[in-house]
Design a protein around this motif. Sequence first.
Motif, PDB file in Angstrom:
ATOM      1  N   GLN A   7       7.896   3.997  -7.857  1.00  0.00           N
ATOM      2  CA  GLN A   7       8.692   5.134  -7.416  1.00  0.00           C
ATOM      3  C   GLN A   7       7.800   6.212  -6.819  1.00  0.00           C
ATOM      4  O   GLN A   7       6.658   6.400  -7.249  1.00  0.00           O
ATOM      5  N   SER A   8       8.346   6.906  -5.827  1.00  0.00           N
ATOM      6  CA  SER A   8       7.614   8.025  -5.239  1.00  0.00           C
ATOM      7  C   SER A   8       7.355   9.084  -6.307  1.00  0.00           C
ATOM      8  O   SER A   8       8.181   9.303  -7.203  1.00  0.00           O
ATOM      9  N   MET A   9       6.230   9.755  -6.206  1.00  0.00           N
ATOM     10  CA  MET A   9       5.896  10.805  -7.153  1.00  0.00           C
ATOM     11  C   MET A   9       6.678  12.074  -6.830  1.00  0.00           C
ATOM     12  O   MET A   9       6.840  12.446  -5.669  1.00  0.00           O
ATOM     13  N   ALA A  10       7.152  12.718  -7.874  1.00  0.00           N
ATOM     14  CA  ALA A  10       7.825  14.011  -7.731  1.00  0.00           C
ATOM     15  C   ALA A  10       6.855  15.121  -8.063  1.00  0.00           C
ATOM     16  O   ALA A  10       5.897  14.915  -8.823  1.00  0.00           O
ATOM     17  N   PRO A  11       7.063  16.314  -7.518  1.00  0.00           N
ATOM     18  CA  PRO A  11       6.206  17.446  -7.886  1.00  0.00           C
ATOM     19  C   PRO A  11       6.300  17.733  -9.381  1.00  0.00           C
ATOM     20  O   PRO A  11       7.294  17.396 -10.039  1.00  0.00           O
ATOM     21  N   PRO A  13       2.341  -8.001  -9.010  1.00  0.00           N
ATOM     22  CA  PRO A  13       1.402  -7.001  -8.474  1.00  0.00           C
ATOM     23  C   PRO A  13       1.460  -6.872  -6.957  1.00  0.00           C
ATOM     24  O   PRO A  13       1.358  -5.763  -6.419  1.00  0.00           O
ATOM     25  N   GLU A  14       1.611  -7.996  -6.253  1.00  0.00           N
ATOM     26  CA  GLU A  14       1.655  -7.928  -4.794  1.00  0.00           C
ATOM     27  C   GLU A  14       2.883  -7.148  -4.315  1.00  0.00           C
ATOM     28  O   GLU A  14       2.794  -6.354  -3.364  1.00  0.00           O
ATOM     29  N   SER A  15       4.022  -7.345  -4.973  1.00  0.00           N
ATOM     30  CA  SER A  15       5.229  -6.595  -4.612  1.00  0.00           C
ATOM     31  C   SER A  15       5.034  -5.109  -4.895  1.00  0.00           C
ATOM     32  O   SER A  15       5.522  -4.254  -4.141  1.00  0.00           O
ATOM     33  N   ALA A  16       4.324  -4.801  -5.961  1.00  0.00           N
ATOM     34  CA  ALA A  16       4.068  -3.399  -6.291  1.00  0.00           C
ATOM     35  C   ALA A  16       3.233  -2.725  -5.205  1.00  0.00           C
ATOM     36  O   ALA A  16       3.503  -1.586  -4.809  1.00  0.00           O
ATOM     37  N   VAL A  17       2.236  -3.440  -4.696  1.00  0.00           N
ATOM     38  CA  VAL A  17       1.387  -2.879  -3.636  1.00  0.00           C
ATOM     39  C   VAL A  17       2.206  -2.668  -2.367  1.00  0.00           C
ATOM     40  O   VAL A  17       2.106  -1.623  -1.711  1.00  0.00           O
ATOM     41  N   ARG A  18       3.036  -3.650  -2.010  1.00  0.00           N
ATOM     42  CA  ARG A  18       3.857  -3.499  -0.804  1.00  0.00           C
ATOM     43  C   ARG A  18       4.833  -2.330  -0.958  1.00  0.00           C
ATOM     44  O   ARG A  18       5.054  -1.557  -0.006  1.00  0.00           O
ATOM     45  N   ALA A  19       5.416  -2.207  -2.147  1.00  0.00           N
ATOM     46  CA  ALA A  19       6.352  -1.101  -2.376  1.00  0.00           C
ATOM     47  C   ALA A  19       5.643   0.241  -2.275  1.00  0.00           C
ATOM     48  O   ALA A  19       6.184   1.201  -1.697  1.00  0.00           O
ATOM     49  N   ALA A  20       4.438   0.327  -2.804  1.00  0.00           N
ATOM     50  CA  ALA A  20       3.690   1.582  -2.754  1.00  0.00           C
ATOM     51  C   ALA A  20       3.356   1.965  -1.315  1.00  0.00           C
ATOM     52  O   ALA A  20       3.440   3.143  -0.942  1.00  0.00           O
ATOM     53  N   HIS A  21       2.980   0.996  -0.506  1.00  0.00           N
ATOM     54  CA  HIS A  21       2.684   1.291   0.902  1.00  0.00           C
ATOM     55  C   HIS A  21       3.949   1.716   1.638  1.00  0.00           C
ATOM     56  O   HIS A  21       3.891   2.576   2.536  1.00  0.00           O
ATOM     57  N   ARG A  22       5.063   1.125   1.268  1.00  0.00           N
ATOM     58  CA  ARG A  22       6.314   1.490   1.922  1.00  0.00           C
ATOM     59  C   ARG A  22       6.733   2.924   1.559  1.00  0.00           C
ATOM     60  O   ARG A  22       7.199   3.679   2.418  1.00  0.00           O
ATOM     61  N   LEU A  61      15.319   9.956  -6.183  1.00  0.00           N
ATOM     62  CA  LEU A  61      14.016   9.614  -5.632  1.00  0.00           C
ATOM     63  C   LEU A  61      13.896   8.099  -5.480  1.00  0.00           C
ATOM     64  O   LEU A  61      14.214   7.351  -6.411  1.00  0.00           O
ATOM     65  N   PRO A  62      13.449   7.605  -4.311  1.00  0.00           N
ATOM     66  CA  PRO A  62      13.421   6.159  -4.078  1.00  0.00           C
ATOM     67  C   PRO A  62      12.544   5.418  -5.081  1.00  0.00           C
ATOM     68  O   PRO A  62      11.485   5.899  -5.481  1.00  0.00           O
ATOM     69  N   ALA A  63      13.015   4.238  -5.479  1.00  0.00           N
ATOM     70  CA  ALA A  63      12.256   3.348  -6.367  1.00  0.00           C
ATOM     71  C   ALA A  63      12.488   1.923  -5.894  1.00  0.00           C
ATOM     72  O   ALA A  63      13.624   1.538  -5.585  1.00  0.00           O
ATOM     73  N   LEU A  64      11.426   1.133  -5.834  1.00  0.00           N
ATOM     74  CA  LEU A  64      11.513  -0.244  -5.349  1.00  0.00           C
ATOM     75  C   LEU A  64      11.074  -1.209  -6.444  1.00  0.00           C
ATOM     76  O   LEU A  64      10.155  -0.905  -7.214  1.00  0.00           O
ATOM     77  N   PRO A  65      11.726  -2.376  -6.532  1.00  0.00           N
ATOM     78  CA  PRO A  65      11.359  -3.348  -7.574  1.00  0.00           C
ATOM     79  C   PRO A  65       9.953  -3.885  -7.352  1.00  0.00           C
ATOM     80  O   PRO A  65       9.497  -4.038  -6.218  1.00  0.00           O
ATOM     81  N   ALA A  66       9.282  -4.173  -8.465  1.00  0.00           N
ATOM     82  CA  ALA A  66       7.908  -4.692  -8.423  1.00  0.00           C
ATOM     83  C   ALA A  66       7.788  -5.851  -9.403  1.00  0.00           C
ATOM     84  O   ALA A  66       7.213  -5.703 -10.492  1.00  0.00           O
ATOM     85  N   PRO A  67       8.333  -7.028  -9.046  1.00  0.00           N
ATOM     86  CA  PRO A  67       8.281  -8.167  -9.974  1.00  0.00           C
ATOM     87  C   PRO A  67       6.884  -8.750 -10.162  1.00  0.00           C
ATOM     88  O   PRO A  67       6.658  -9.517 -11.101  1.00  0.00           O
TER      89      PRO A  67
END
Length: 294
Positions: free
Chosen positions: A159-163, A95-104, A87-93
């Motif tokens: 990271q994307s949520m899994a069921p 808060p702003e990076s975390a928001v961008r990763a979540a939108h992606r 499952l895809p996971a993106l770095p979040a160093p």
Amino acid sequence: IPAYPAAERAVRALAEAARYARWRRQAAEPGRVPEYEDIDEAGAAADIDVLLAAHGATPAPLTGPRAVTLSAADTQRLLARYGIAVLPALPAPDPESAVRAAHRLGFPVALKPTAPHLRHRADLGGVRLDLGGEAELLRAYGELTELLGKPEETRFVVQSMAPRGVDTVVRAAIDPAAGAVLSFGLAGAPSLLLGDTAHRLVPVTDRDAAEQIRSIRTAPLLFGWRGTTPVDTRALEELLLRVSRLVDDHPEVVGADLEPVIVAPHGVHVLGASIRLAPPPARTDLGPRSLPVV
């Protein structure tokens, strides 16, 4: 005519005879190692050669080969060669990076630390799930920063949520006496505290995989225990078979850890994975033995 001093001993003897007969039937039908059209064995071999050369891994004459742990990207690429998606996971160093990763990735998402001593530790409260928007994500980021330390001290990923499903663990390792071994158990206390883990020698057959997930004491949780929704055990069996093929095809893979693996009512979802590579050691014997099936 056998004679027993008590009925209980006669029943135990009969049970042993029944178990022996069942084992004989299973030995006569060991199952098969399935073929998958989407497996790219040659591509995986090329990747492994490049990765070992990049890390300068060479066999040590006395202590054996020194294993190298692959990066998350290299691990995901190698597993993808065998049809195993992480499952895809993106770095979040920050808060702003975390928001961008979540939108992606798309909401909802999970926020979790990457430090080895914090991963898979639900008791520490270091994971936030089902974050449905920016406000929730930023609030969770602030809470984890306060709880675990500053981002430069504790790295986070989105990271994307899994069921929802049952958390499991799939591992493969090399035993010096037996060879490659595939292990399976439920994540958390069942495996860590109770040792409720099932092992099979590689290569695993379809019969082996089906029996392996049913042989642990906590197996009823996979099959609808006390009215819960049964999960997709067929997909879980296929995952075990694919990991077995990876390890069997490439002796350079000396370790593989897939944790956690969420087994949902439909499909499996690998949330985390790591792979260790090493040049295969010089063989001084014929390797693991197997008894012929009569």
